[in-house]
Scaffold this active site. Structure first.
Site, PDB file in Angstrom:
ATOM      1  N   SER A 187      -7.398   5.335  -0.226  1.00  0.00           N
ATOM      2  CA  SER A 187      -7.552   4.035  -0.883  1.00  0.00           C
ATOM      3  C   SER A 187      -8.999   3.570  -0.729  1.00  0.00           C
ATOM      4  O   SER A 187      -9.565   3.640   0.361  1.00  0.00           O
ATOM      5  CB  SER A 187      -6.613   3.000  -0.255  1.00  0.00           C
ATOM      6  OG  SER A 187      -5.266   3.419  -0.327  1.00  0.00           O
ATOM      7  N   ASP A 242       0.817  -1.217   0.000  1.00  0.00           N
ATOM      8  CA  ASP A 242       0.000   0.000   0.000  1.00  0.00           C
ATOM      9  C   ASP A 242       0.849   1.265   0.000  1.00  0.00           C
ATOM     10  O   ASP A 242       0.331   2.358  -0.226  1.00  0.00           O
ATOM     11  CB  ASP A 242      -0.935  -0.014   1.217  1.00  0.00           C
ATOM     12  CG  ASP A 242      -2.092   0.969   1.078  1.00  0.00           C
ATOM     13  OD1 ASP A 242      -2.549   1.194  -0.055  1.00  0.00           O
ATOM     14  OD2 ASP A 242      -2.547   1.507   2.108  1.00  0.00           O
ATOM     15  N   GLN A 280      -5.401  -1.487  -7.202  1.00  0.00           N
ATOM     16  CA  GLN A 280      -6.058  -0.623  -6.228  1.00  0.00           C
ATOM     17  C   GLN A 280      -6.763   0.512  -6.953  1.00  0.00           C
ATOM     18  O   GLN A 280      -6.221   1.105  -7.887  1.00  0.00           O
ATOM     19  CB  GLN A 280      -5.051  -0.029  -5.240  1.00  0.00           C
ATOM     20  CG  GLN A 280      -5.692   0.819  -4.151  1.00  0.00           C
ATOM     21  CD  GLN A 280      -4.667   1.449  -3.223  1.00  0.00           C
ATOM     22  OE1 GLN A 280      -4.201   2.558  -3.469  1.00  0.00           O
ATOM     23  NE2 GLN A 280      -4.303   0.746  -2.149  1.00  0.00           N
TER      24      GLN A 280
END
Length: 286
Positions: free
Chosen positions: A227, A203, A277
């Protein structure tokens, strides 16, 4: 193992609080909310604790609410299915009784099969690059004092960016970024831990790939970024205490959302994991 790395390993070592229920502490990385990678890594660890003789091959999760890093996180694991080859788990992460993440993980027994992969892209060796911490020290005197610790602190995951962007004067570039990743110091021979650590690290600097072609960074105060979801596919075994190249691109951004893709390669060019993502990249008006 360095102290900062040991603390991260301990952060992922959840405490059982009931049947298929676990609790994890939160860490403050200097962000307004809990780092999404922490919740992802802990969720995968919780699910892995309910599966035997099988490793995770895919993870799909949605971020529902921002997490509070001053509170622990409770993880509920639901045993969806245990088949002859695959097991599926659903995980719900909660704080103060509210869901902050929900995800599904699939686990598979080890087996042989057809094998191919894309070639590893060109990238300079990690030894030729500065770490994010080194770059942070160079610009520390130019950022507000409350941000300096975030830029210069010791980190359990060392990140060495390829062709880093100046956060104060970001120029528009093609939507492609690369970083080398590795954990600081040797780790135990536990493939579950290595998968959870890669999940945690995946991430970092991922969302920013979709900002690159627009000349935006996290330093732009008029940007609202977060996110929205995260997915990982594990292809082959790896070690997080060896260098991994994280090669990322963003094929699209529209409607206030940016879509990002990534591949993790070993130094020998072996593709070990892939990620996607979608992120909120909303530009505030006025």
């Amino acid at each position: 193992m360095l102290d900062v790395t040991r603390k991260l390993v301990e952060l992922l070592d959840l405490s059982p609080i009931g049947d298929d229920h676990f609790q994890g502490d939160s860490e403050d990385l200097g962000f307004p909310n809990v780092f999404g990678g922490q919740v992802l890594g802990q969720a995968l660890m919780a699910a892995s604790r309910t599966v035997e003789q099988r490793l995770c091959h895919s993870l799909h999760a949605y971020f529902l609410r921002p997490g509070n890093h001053s509170m622990p996180i409770d993880y509920e694991v639901q045993r969806v299915r245990d088949g002859g080859t695959f097991s599926v788990r659903r995980v719900i992460a909660r704080q103060d009784g509210k869901e902050i993440l929900t995800g599904s993980m699939s686990f598979q027994v080890e087996e042989e099969g057809l094998d191919h992969q894309v070639a590893m892209p060109d990238a300079p060796a990690p030894e030729t690059l500065k770490s994010e911490q080194d770059w942070g020290k160079l610009i520390a005197d130019k950022v507000p004092e409350k941000m300096r610790d975030m830029l210069t602190r010791d980190r359990p995951i060392e990140i060495r960016p390829v062709d880093p962007i100046n956060p104060f004067k970001p120029e528009k570039r093609p939507p492609h970024r690369q970083n080398w990743f590795r954990a600081q110091g040797p780790l135990p021979d536990d493939p579950v831990l290595h998968r959870c650590l890669l999940t945690y690290a995946s991430d970092f600097s991922f969302l920013g790939t979709s900002l690159t072609p627009h000349g935006r960074t996290f330093m732009n105060t008029n940007m609202q970024v977060a996110s929205l979801d995260h997915a990982i596919w594990f292809h082959r075994d790896f070690r997080m205490d060896d260098w991994l190249l994280y090669d990322k691109d963003s094929p699209s951004a529209s409607g206030g959302r940016g879509f990002n893709r990534g591949n993790f390669f070993t130094r020998d060019g072996v593709l070990v994991a892939s990620t996607t993502q979608e992120a909120l990249i909303r530009e505030r008006k006025g």
